[in-house]
Scaffold this active site. Structure first.
Site, PDB file in Angstrom:
ATOM      1  N   ASP A  63       0.809  -1.224   0.000  1.00 33.61           N
ATOM      2  CA  ASP A  63       0.000   0.000   0.000  1.00 33.61           C
ATOM      3  C   ASP A  63       0.840   1.271   0.000  1.00 33.61           C
ATOM      4  O   ASP A  63       0.305   2.367   0.160  1.00 33.61           O
ATOM      5  CB  ASP A  63      -0.943   0.009   1.217  1.00 33.61           C
ATOM      6  CG  ASP A  63      -2.226  -0.773   0.965  1.00 33.61           C
ATOM      7  OD1 ASP A  63      -2.623  -0.901  -0.210  1.00 33.61           O
ATOM      8  OD2 ASP A  63      -2.830  -1.252   1.944  1.00 33.61           O
ATOM      9  N   GLU A  66       0.065   3.460  -3.218  1.00 37.12           N
ATOM     10  CA  GLU A  66      -1.313   3.898  -3.361  1.00 37.12           C
ATOM     11  C   GLU A  66      -1.820   4.690  -2.165  1.00 37.12           C
ATOM     12  O   GLU A  66      -2.507   5.694  -2.317  1.00 37.12           O
ATOM     13  CB  GLU A  66      -2.172   2.639  -3.532  1.00 37.12           C
ATOM     14  CG  GLU A  66      -3.642   2.913  -3.678  1.00 37.12           C
ATOM     15  CD  GLU A  66      -4.386   1.592  -3.814  1.00 37.12           C
ATOM     16  OE1 GLU A  66      -3.920   0.747  -4.590  1.00 37.12           O
ATOM     17  OE2 GLU A  66      -5.399   1.419  -3.145  1.00 37.12           O
ATOM     18  N   ASP A  67      -1.524   4.222  -0.975  1.00 36.08           N
ATOM     19  CA  ASP A  67      -2.262   4.680   0.198  1.00 36.08           C
ATOM     20  C   ASP A  67      -1.477   5.553   1.164  1.00 36.08           C
ATOM     21  O   ASP A  67      -1.930   5.801   2.263  1.00 36.08           O
ATOM     22  CB  ASP A  67      -2.818   3.468   0.978  1.00 36.08           C
ATOM     23  CG  ASP A  67      -4.200   3.093   0.464  1.00 36.08           C
ATOM     24  OD1 ASP A  67      -4.777   3.913  -0.253  1.00 36.08           O
ATOM     25  OD2 ASP A  67      -4.674   2.001   0.775  1.00 36.08           O
TER      26      ASP A  67
HETATM   27 ZN    ZN Z   1      -4.073  -3.558   1.660  1.00 34.13          ZN
END
Ligand code: ZN
Length: 190
Positions: A63, A66-67
């Site tokens: 992640d 993306e995060d």
């Molecule tokens: Zn995840």
């Protein structure tokens, strides 16, 4: 995993902890975000016996592109370069295969995950199976604040559609997902 790979795995944990340090999960208690990549690592290695170092490192970093948000966010291109330089091209390929395209709408991204699941690299399928299992477990035990039973059910159904495209890649991980799905259904009967 060769013990020589251990420093690379620990470096990945250290890097992910730093990148996610301002983030919290969506549950009521606002669990620290890093618990989530560590949960994937646990599912893959401790529960399912996956020992491929690139897969484990990719799970820890899954992640990160993306995060990661907040004031410390670097440009996505910089983060890609950093992952390539520190952890290698093969890890970057896995992380990118499980990263949503944030220029798409939420619905487009969800549909794309369903369509792409069968076509991503094998190692990325393992990471995605663990990711969907970890998220379903979280939703059963500590649902995101404000989610209605319908929203929880929709999420579980969508997870199962993504996982349908991942089947045949790892029996043990698929079984763990099915158990999480059954537990979620028991915890939140529709
Ligand atoms: Zn995840």
């Amino acid at each position: 995993m060769d013990t020589l790979e251990l420093p690379r795995l620990i470096a990945a944990l250290h890097y992910a902890a730093h990148q996610h340090r301002d983030q919290r999960r969506k549950d009521e208690d606002e669990t620290p975000y890093i618990n989530h990549p560590i949960a994937l690592l646990h599912i893959l290695n401790v529960e399912a016996g996956v020992t491929d170092a690139d897969v484990l490192i990719g799970a820890v970093l899954h992640d990160v592109i993306e995060d990661c948000s907040g004031p410390h966010q670097m440009y996505i291109e910089d983060r890609r370069e950093e992952i390539r330089a520190r952890f290698g091209e093969s890890v970057l390929v896995l992380v990118e295969a499980v990263t949503d395209d944030k220029t798409q709408t939420r619905d487009e991204r969800k549909q794309r995950q369903v369509e792409h699941a069968a076509h991503i690299p094998h190692g990325a399928k393992l990471i995605k199976l663990a990711d969907k299992t970890a998220n379903l477990r979280d939703i059963a035990s500590m649902p995101p604040a404000g989610w209605s039973p319908e929203k929880i059910e929709d999420y579980a159904d969508w997870s199962a559609r993504v996982v349908a495209g991942l089947r045949g890649s790892h029996a043990g991980l698929e079984e763990l997902f099915d158990e999480a799905w059954a537990a979620q259904t028991r915890a939140n009967p529709g």
